[in-house]
Design a protein around this motif. Structure first.
Motif, PDB file in Angstrom:
ATOM      1  N   LEU A  37       0.818  -1.215   0.000  1.00 18.17           N
ATOM      2  CA  LEU A  37       0.000   0.000   0.000  1.00 18.17           C
ATOM      3  C   LEU A  37       0.853   1.269   0.000  1.00 18.17           C
ATOM      4  CD1 LEU A  37      -2.845  -1.108   2.423  1.00 18.17           C
ATOM      5  CD2 LEU A  37      -3.004  -0.766  -0.057  1.00 18.17           C
ATOM      6  N   LYS A  38       1.963   1.235   0.722  1.00 20.25           N
ATOM      7  CA  LYS A  38       2.867   2.395   0.719  1.00 20.25           C
ATOM      8  C   LYS A  38       3.411   2.649  -0.679  1.00 20.25           C
ATOM      9  CE  LYS A  38       4.618   2.230   5.465  1.00 20.25           C
ATOM     10  NZ  LYS A  38       5.811   1.945   6.294  1.00 20.25           N
ATOM     11  N   LYS A  39       3.796   1.566  -1.368  1.00 20.17           N
ATOM     12  CA  LYS A  39       4.315   1.700  -2.735  1.00 20.17           C
ATOM     13  C   LYS A  39       3.228   2.236  -3.665  1.00 20.17           C
ATOM     14  CE  LYS A  39       7.822  -1.863  -2.237  1.00 20.17           C
ATOM     15  NZ  LYS A  39       8.248  -3.209  -2.622  1.00 20.17           N
ATOM     16  N   ALA A  40       2.007   1.761  -3.494  1.00 23.09           N
ATOM     17  CA  ALA A  40       0.896   2.222  -4.313  1.00 23.09           C
ATOM     18  C   ALA A  40       0.615   3.704  -4.072  1.00 23.09           C
ATOM     19  CB  ALA A  40      -0.351   1.393  -4.037  1.00 23.09           C
ATOM     20  N   MET A  41       0.712   4.116  -2.808  1.00 21.73           N
ATOM     21  CA  MET A  41       0.498   5.524  -2.491  1.00 21.73           C
ATOM     22  C   MET A  41       1.510   6.420  -3.182  1.00 21.73           C
ATOM     23  SD  MET A  41      -0.654   5.471   1.537  1.00 21.73           S
ATOM     24  CE  MET A  41       0.022   7.081   1.775  1.00 21.73           C
TER      25      MET A  41
ATOM     26  N   GLN B 257       2.428  10.518  -7.421  1.00 25.38           N
ATOM     27  CA  GLN B 257       3.220  11.086  -8.513  1.00 25.38           C
ATOM     28  C   GLN B 257       2.328  11.525  -9.677  1.00 25.38           C
ATOM     29  OE1 GLN B 257       6.016   8.036  -9.494  1.00 25.38           O
ATOM     30  NE2 GLN B 257       7.245   8.357  -7.661  1.00 25.38           N
ATOM     31  N   LYS B 258       1.135  10.993  -9.774  1.00 25.11           N
ATOM     32  CA  LYS B 258       0.247  11.307 -10.914  1.00 25.11           C
ATOM     33  C   LYS B 258      -0.524  12.582 -10.696  1.00 25.11           C
ATOM     34  CE  LYS B 258      -0.186   6.669 -12.612  1.00 25.11           C
ATOM     35  NZ  LYS B 258      -1.047   5.636 -13.047  1.00 25.11           N
TER      36      LYS B 258
END
Length: 88
Positions: free
Chosen positions: A78-82, A87-88
């Motif tokens: 979830l941290k990586k997904a956040m 960034q988008k």
């Protein structure tokens, strides 16, 4: 329906520990189930409460540790997904 030996063993070890607590001797359980005494003692240790805990068994502690590891891995995902979505 398929036969899964691992499922049988899971329940056999739990019930043998319960039977032992009911007063049946390990020798008698070994003869009745065709399982070695060493295996029955291992099962009893696995399903007996650990001293100094609130009735937790070794099996329960292992299950809690596995669940904790799974949750930590989910948090990392979830941290990586956040960071990707930020960034988008």
């Amino acid at each position: 329906m398929e036969f899964y030996w691992s499922e049988c063993v899971k329940y056999l070890d739990f019930f043998s520990a319960l039977l032992y607590r009911s007063g049946t001797s390990v020798n008698q359980l070994s003869s009745e189930y065709g399982v070695s005494e060493v295996t029955i003692y291992k099962w009893i240790k696995l399903h007996s409460p650990i001293e100094g805990t609130n009735e937790l068994t070794a099996a329960e502690v292992t299950a809690i540790q596995k669940e904790n590891l799974r949750l930590k891995q989910e948090v990392e995902i979830l941290k990586k997904a956040m960071t990707i979505f930020a960034q988008k």
